[in-house]
Design a protein around this motif. Structure first.
Motif, PDB file in Angstrom:
ATOM      1  N   UNK A 119      40.270  -5.851  16.219  1.00 29.67           N
ATOM      2  CA  UNK A 119      39.571  -5.103  15.174  1.00 29.67           C
ATOM      3  C   UNK A 119      39.418  -3.657  15.614  1.00 29.67           C
ATOM      4  N   UNK A 120      39.898  -2.731  14.809  1.00 27.57           N
ATOM      5  CA  UNK A 120      39.781  -1.324  15.123  1.00 27.57           C
ATOM      6  C   UNK A 120      40.009  -0.505  13.861  1.00 27.57           C
ATOM      7  N   UNK A 121      39.842   0.800  13.957  1.00 27.74           N
ATOM      8  CA  UNK A 121      39.918   1.677  12.797  1.00 27.74           C
ATOM      9  C   UNK A 121      41.295   1.618  12.141  1.00 27.74           C
ATOM     10  N   UNK A 122      42.351   1.643  12.924  1.00 33.32           N
ATOM     11  CA  UNK A 122      43.690   1.616  12.345  1.00 33.32           C
ATOM     12  C   UNK A 122      43.915   0.338  11.548  1.00 33.32           C
ATOM     13  N   UNK A 123      43.539  -0.805  12.117  1.00 32.48           N
ATOM     14  CA  UNK A 123      43.741  -2.074  11.428  1.00 32.48           C
ATOM     15  C   UNK A 123      42.904  -2.128  10.154  1.00 32.48           C
ATOM     16  N   UNK A 124      41.689  -1.579  10.208  1.00 31.63           N
ATOM     17  CA  UNK A 124      40.844  -1.561   9.015  1.00 31.63           C
ATOM     18  C   UNK A 124      41.460  -0.697   7.924  1.00 31.63           C
ATOM     19  N   UNK A 125      41.987   0.462   8.301  1.00 33.76           N
ATOM     20  CA  UNK A 125      42.614   1.338   7.316  1.00 33.76           C
ATOM     21  C   UNK A 125      43.836   0.683   6.682  1.00 33.76           C
ATOM     22  N   UNK A 126      44.651   0.002   7.464  1.00 30.60           N
ATOM     23  CA  UNK A 126      45.820  -0.674   6.912  1.00 30.60           C
ATOM     24  C   UNK A 126      45.412  -1.740   5.902  1.00 30.60           C
ATOM     25  N   UNK A 127      44.339  -2.441   6.198  1.00 26.11           N
ATOM     26  CA  UNK A 127      43.861  -3.460   5.256  1.00 26.11           C
ATOM     27  C   UNK A 127      43.335  -2.813   3.977  1.00 26.11           C
ATOM     28  N   UNK A 128      42.488  -1.790   4.132  1.00 28.52           N
ATOM     29  CA  UNK A 128      41.919  -1.134   2.959  1.00 28.52           C
ATOM     30  C   UNK A 128      42.996  -0.437   2.134  1.00 28.52           C
ATOM     31  N   UNK A 129      44.030   0.067   2.804  1.00 28.30           N
ATOM     32  CA  UNK A 129      45.107   0.734   2.095  1.00 28.30           C
ATOM     33  C   UNK A 129      45.880  -0.193   1.176  1.00 28.30           C
ATOM     34  N   UNK A 130      45.823  -1.478   1.459  1.00 27.91           N
ATOM     35  CA  UNK A 130      46.483  -2.465   0.611  1.00 27.91           C
ATOM     36  C   UNK A 130      45.553  -3.000  -0.479  1.00 27.91           C
ATOM     37  N   UNK A 131      44.249  -2.770  -0.305  1.00 29.55           N
ATOM     38  CA  UNK A 131      43.275  -3.341  -1.234  1.00 29.55           C
ATOM     39  C   UNK A 131      42.707  -2.344  -2.234  1.00 29.55           C
ATOM     40  N   UNK A 132      42.604  -1.077  -1.844  1.00 33.33           N
ATOM     41  CA  UNK A 132      41.893  -0.090  -2.654  1.00 33.33           C
ATOM     42  C   UNK A 132      42.813   1.025  -3.130  1.00 33.33           C
ATOM     43  N   UNK A 165      42.794  11.097  10.787  1.00 30.40           N
ATOM     44  CA  UNK A 165      43.413   9.909  11.380  1.00 30.40           C
ATOM     45  C   UNK A 165      43.814   8.927  10.281  1.00 30.40           C
ATOM     46  N   UNK A 166      42.901   8.696   9.329  1.00 36.45           N
ATOM     47  CA  UNK A 166      43.197   7.773   8.236  1.00 36.45           C
ATOM     48  C   UNK A 166      44.398   8.241   7.418  1.00 36.45           C
ATOM     49  N   UNK A 167      44.433   9.511   7.091  1.00 37.66           N
ATOM     50  CA  UNK A 167      45.547  10.047   6.297  1.00 37.66           C
ATOM     51  C   UNK A 167      46.873   9.886   7.031  1.00 37.66           C
ATOM     52  N   UNK A 168      46.859  10.125   8.338  1.00 38.56           N
ATOM     53  CA  UNK A 168      48.096   9.984   9.113  1.00 38.56           C
ATOM     54  C   UNK A 168      48.514   8.520   9.203  1.00 38.56           C
ATOM     55  N   UNK A 169      47.558   7.612   9.282  1.00 33.21           N
ATOM     56  CA  UNK A 169      47.874   6.182   9.287  1.00 33.21           C
ATOM     57  C   UNK A 169      48.585   5.804   7.991  1.00 33.21           C
ATOM     58  N   UNK A 170      48.042   6.251   6.853  1.00 37.74           N
ATOM     59  CA  UNK A 170      48.649   5.900   5.569  1.00 37.74           C
ATOM     60  C   UNK A 170      50.029   6.538   5.414  1.00 37.74           C
ATOM     61  N   UNK A 171      50.166   7.772   5.864  1.00 40.08           N
ATOM     62  CA  UNK A 171      51.447   8.453   5.734  1.00 40.08           C
ATOM     63  C   UNK A 171      52.522   7.770   6.583  1.00 40.08           C
ATOM     64  N   UNK A 172      52.181   7.492   7.813  1.00 38.38           N
ATOM     65  CA  UNK A 172      53.154   6.866   8.713  1.00 38.38           C
ATOM     66  C   UNK A 172      53.446   5.417   8.313  1.00 38.38           C
ATOM     67  N   UNK A 173      52.440   4.697   7.831  1.00 36.05           N
ATOM     68  CA  UNK A 173      52.655   3.317   7.412  1.00 36.05           C
ATOM     69  C   UNK A 173      53.580   3.261   6.198  1.00 36.05           C
ATOM     70  N   UNK A 174      53.391   4.175   5.260  1.00 34.92           N
ATOM     71  CA  UNK A 174      54.258   4.227   4.088  1.00 34.92           C
ATOM     72  C   UNK A 174      55.694   4.543   4.488  1.00 34.92           C
ATOM     73  N   UNK A 175      55.867   5.458   5.450  1.00 37.52           N
ATOM     74  CA  UNK A 175      57.210   5.786   5.931  1.00 37.52           C
ATOM     75  C   UNK A 175      57.894   4.579   6.568  1.00 37.52           C
TER      76      UNK A 175
END
Length: 293
Positions: free
Chosen positions: A156-169, A222-232
């Motif tokens: 459990x950490x910030x990156x994993x939480x953001x990835x989950x929320x990015x798929x839900x919200x 950090x959150x924005x970079x997670x979403x950008x890199x995950x989408x890539x």
């Protein structure tokens, strides 16, 4: 040599199992095998393991819960390190321990140095500082790494939480006035392994060091970079960075006060260990890659 790793089921501990495996015989009791809240149980493992090195990655990391569970937080973050260091001092063996940017008062915008004045804002920070001080006062040969914003592809950490929320919200608000460097658990373990190897060659380092990547960002950045890199990387997300609103920490109150300034100066570690620490953004790409592999 026997290397005793405590907290091996956590983010840093899991990476330590991989990084330290070429350097000795690892003894890594799980939570089910060892109750870290029991000094007697810990003492029994120390006697049985006969370690040549103790690596303590165990910690109470629930920052907000520590406000209400002070005794439990201090047991894991202060009393346990003290017990391990006392054993190490008597046995004449080194101990490695991990600390946090939360030991600093979090004001200003200059990176904290190892000799900067401490002043934790929370019970969690107070417990981590007490652990550091106990290890340093024990007389044991010790190495303490203070790090910041730890994350990894597991747990459990910030990156994993953001990835989950990015798929839900389809919208999100993230704090933008707390600044630091996201640090992958993998990097912490790699630097630890290098320090242990150098120690075996007789060119080790000792004392307190900051360990974090170069660069800085906010939780919002950090959150924005997670979403950008995950989408890539091909991950299907409802969120884009444009849909992540930046808010001040005052708009997101928590039981424990967070430091606004978590910047850590790593000059001392780079000079003494002879390394160049990487920037946080490429490290995020590597860690995300582990999620999608």
């Amino acid at each position: 040599m026997n290397i005793l790793i405590l907290g091996a089921t956590g983010q840093v501990g899991f990476e330590l199992l991989r990084a330290l495996s070429p350097l000795g015989s690892l003894i890594a009791p799980t939570r089910a095998q060892l109750d870290l809240s029991s000094p007697d149980a810990v003492a029994g493992v120390l006697r049985a393991a006969r370690p040549a090195l103790i690596v303590n990655a165990a910690a109470w990391t629930a920052v907000d819960a520590a406000e209400a569970q002070r005794e439990a937080a201090f047991r894991l973050n202060a009393e346990l390190p003290a017990q391990l260091a006392c054993f190490a001092a008597i046995a004449g063996i080194p101990v490695i321990h991990y600390s946090s940017d939360y030991v600093y008062p979090g004001d200003g915008d200059a990176p904290w140095r190892e000799d900067s004045p401490t002043g934790p804002l929370s019970v969690y920070g107070q417990s981590k500082l007490a652990g550091d001080e106990a290890v340093m006062a024990s007389g044991a040969e010790h190495l303490i790494f203070r790090t910041s914003w730890v994350y990894s592809a597991r747990g459990s950490n910030f990156m994993k939480t953001m990835l989950r929320l990015g798929q839900e919200r389809d919208s999100l608000k993230v704090v933008n006035d707390q600044i630091g460097a996201p640090t992958p658990a993998r990097l912490i373990a790699e630097v630890t392994a290098l320090a242990v190897y150098r120690q075996r060659l007789g060119r080790g380092i000792e004392g307190l060091y900051h360990l974090a990547p170069h660069g800085e960002t906010s939780w919002h950045g950090f959150a924005c970079e997670i979403f950008r890199r995950a989408a890539e990387s091909g991950m299907a997300l409802k969120l884009t960075p444009a849909q992540v609103a930046a808010i001040p920490g005052s708009d997101y109150p928590t039981p424990a006060q967070r430091p606004g300034n978590s910047r850590l100066c790593v000059d001392k570690l780079e000079a003494d260990l002879g390394i160049d620490l990487p920037h946080w953004e490429p490290q995020l790409v590597l860690t995300l890659g582990e999620c999608f592999a």
